[in-house]
Design a protein around this motif. Structure first.
Motif, mmCIF file in Angstrom:
data_model
loop_
_atom_site.group_PDB
_atom_site.id
_atom_site.type_symbol
_atom_site.label_atom_id
_atom_site.label_comp_id
_atom_site.label_asym_id
_atom_site.label_seq_id
_atom_site.Cartn_x
_atom_site.Cartn_y
_atom_site.Cartn_z
ATOM 1 N N ALA A 48 17.750 9.843 6.303
ATOM 2 C CA ALA A 48 17.149 8.631 5.745
ATOM 3 C C ALA A 48 17.966 8.080 4.576
ATOM 4 O O ALA A 48 18.044 6.861 4.383
ATOM 5 N N ARG A 49 18.609 8.977 3.811
ATOM 6 C CA ARG A 49 19.416 8.540 2.670
ATOM 7 C C ARG A 49 20.670 7.768 3.086
ATOM 8 O O ARG A 49 21.339 7.174 2.244
ATOM 9 N N LEU A 50 20.979 7.758 4.365
ATOM 10 C CA LEU A 50 22.139 6.984 4.840
ATOM 11 C C LEU A 50 21.857 5.493 4.829
ATOM 12 O O LEU A 50 22.770 4.694 5.026
ATOM 13 N N GLY A 51 20.620 5.116 4.612
ATOM 14 C CA GLY A 51 20.270 3.703 4.511
ATOM 15 C C GLY A 51 20.139 3.039 5.860
ATOM 16 O O GLY A 51 19.722 3.678 6.836
ATOM 17 N N PRO A 52 20.532 1.764 5.936
ATOM 18 C CA PRO A 52 20.328 0.988 7.164
ATOM 19 C C PRO A 52 20.990 1.594 8.404
ATOM 20 O O PRO A 52 20.479 1.449 9.511
ATOM 21 N N GLU A 53 22.123 2.258 8.217
ATOM 22 C CA GLU A 53 22.812 2.831 9.386
ATOM 23 C C GLU A 53 22.136 4.094 9.914
ATOM 24 O O GLU A 53 22.489 4.594 10.982
ATOM 25 N N ALA A 54 21.148 4.616 9.221
ATOM 26 C CA ALA A 54 20.458 5.837 9.646
ATOM 27 C C ALA A 54 19.832 5.687 11.028
ATOM 28 O O ALA A 54 19.818 6.642 11.810
ATOM 29 N N ALA A 55 19.347 4.515 11.364
ATOM 30 C CA ALA A 55 18.675 4.315 12.646
ATOM 31 C C ALA A 55 19.587 4.598 13.837
ATOM 32 O O ALA A 55 19.143 5.126 14.856
ATOM 33 N N GLU A 56 20.865 4.262 13.710
ATOM 34 C CA GLU A 56 21.832 4.427 14.802
ATOM 35 C C GLU A 56 22.532 5.785 14.787
ATOM 36 O O GLU A 56 23.280 6.105 15.703
ATOM 37 N N THR A 57 22.287 6.584 13.753
ATOM 38 C CA THR A 57 23.084 7.781 13.485
ATOM 39 C C THR A 57 22.387 9.057 13.937
ATOM 40 O O THR A 57 21.178 9.157 13.940
ATOM 41 N N VAL A 58 23.220 10.045 14.294
ATOM 42 C CA VAL A 58 22.759 11.409 14.525
ATOM 43 C C VAL A 58 23.338 12.253 13.403
ATOM 44 O O VAL A 58 24.538 12.179 13.111
ATOM 45 N N LEU A 59 22.493 13.052 12.773
ATOM 46 C CA LEU A 59 22.933 13.965 11.714
ATOM 47 C C LEU A 59 22.974 15.381 12.259
ATOM 48 O O LEU A 59 21.990 15.850 12.839
ATOM 49 N N VAL A 60 24.107 16.042 12.077
ATOM 50 C CA VAL A 60 24.238 17.457 12.386
ATOM 51 C C VAL A 60 24.283 18.173 11.044
ATOM 52 O O VAL A 60 25.246 18.022 10.288
ATOM 53 N N VAL A 71 19.682 19.070 14.325
ATOM 54 C CA VAL A 71 20.253 17.845 14.869
ATOM 55 C C VAL A 71 19.139 16.811 14.793
ATOM 56 O O VAL A 71 18.123 16.932 15.470
ATOM 57 N N VAL A 72 19.328 15.823 13.927
ATOM 58 C CA VAL A 72 18.300 14.823 13.647
ATOM 59 C C VAL A 72 18.816 13.457 14.077
ATOM 60 O O VAL A 72 19.932 13.072 13.704
ATOM 61 N N THR A 73 17.998 12.732 14.827
ATOM 62 C CA THR A 73 18.407 11.428 15.323
ATOM 63 C C THR A 73 17.647 10.311 14.623
ATOM 64 O O THR A 73 16.456 10.437 14.343
ATOM 65 N N GLY A 74 18.362 9.226 14.355
ATOM 66 C CA GLY A 74 17.714 8.024 13.855
ATOM 67 C C GLY A 74 16.906 7.380 14.969
ATOM 68 O O GLY A 74 17.036 7.750 16.151
ATOM 69 N N ALA A 75 16.070 6.421 14.619
ATOM 70 C CA ALA A 75 15.157 5.810 15.589
ATOM 71 C C ALA A 75 15.889 5.238 16.802
ATOM 72 O O ALA A 75 15.479 5.458 17.945
ATOM 73 N N ALA A 76 16.954 4.490 16.601
ATOM 74 C CA ALA A 76 17.696 3.894 17.718
ATOM 75 C C ALA A 76 18.521 4.942 18.460
ATOM 76 O O ALA A 76 18.647 4.889 19.689
ATOM 77 N N ALA A 77 19.080 5.898 17.738
ATOM 78 C CA ALA A 77 19.897 6.949 18.369
ATOM 79 C C ALA A 77 19.053 7.846 19.267
ATOM 80 O O ALA A 77 19.560 8.411 20.233
ATOM 81 N N ARG A 78 17.766 7.950 18.975
ATOM 82 C CA ARG A 78 16.877 8.826 19.746
ATOM 83 C C ARG A 78 16.819 8.419 21.217
ATOM 84 O O ARG A 78 16.626 9.273 22.089
ATOM 85 N N SER A 79 17.012 7.156 21.506
ATOM 86 C CA SER A 79 16.990 6.721 22.911
ATOM 87 C C SER A 79 18.240 7.196 23.655
ATOM 88 O O SER A 79 18.256 7.224 24.879
#
Length: 122
Positions: A48-60, A71-79
């Motif tokens: 979430a701290r990544l800001g606006p780009e968090a939605a498209e991002t996957v965090l490892v 492995v955490v996915t942003g809202a858009a990346a989850r699809s």
């Protein structure tokens, strides 16, 4: 690499090459964090701290000391990267970690995420 030992340049480059490929070839931004990861919620907060780009991002997020991988996915990346894929990627990474290859395991996981996201996108 001994626990607590920082990555060497070649290890950082290996991970960065995998991240660049995931972003450039598959359009999947992947952030990598290696350090203390207290819980899934703390990994989600990092994303979430990544800001606006968090939605498209996957965090490892990898905590070698506590043997935790999230492995955490942003809202858009989850699809593009669902829980089943995240679990498979985590299993593959931990297999590499078990033989002492932290950087290689992370790079493998990032590549797998990108490849799957690329297939899901088509």
């Amino acid at each position: 690499m001994a626990p607590g030992e920082p990555f060497r340049d070649r290890h950082r480059q290996q991970i960065e090459r995998a991240r660049a490929e995931a972003a450039d070839r598959y359009g999947l931004p992947v952030a990598v964090f290696v350090g203390t990861v207290h819980s899934r919620a703390s990994a989600e907060a990092m994303l979430a701290r990544l800001g606006p780009e968090a939605a498209e991002t996957v965090l490892v997020a990898v905590d070698p000391a506590s043997r935790r991988v999230e492995v955490v996915t942003g809202a858009a990346a989850r699809s593009r990267v669902d829980d089943r894929v995240a679990a498979l990627v985590t299993l593959s990474m931990t297999a590499s970690f078990a033989v002492g290859d932290l950087a290689g395991g992370i790079a493998l996981g990032v590549r797998m995420l990108g490849e799957h996201a690329g297939r899901a996108r088509r």
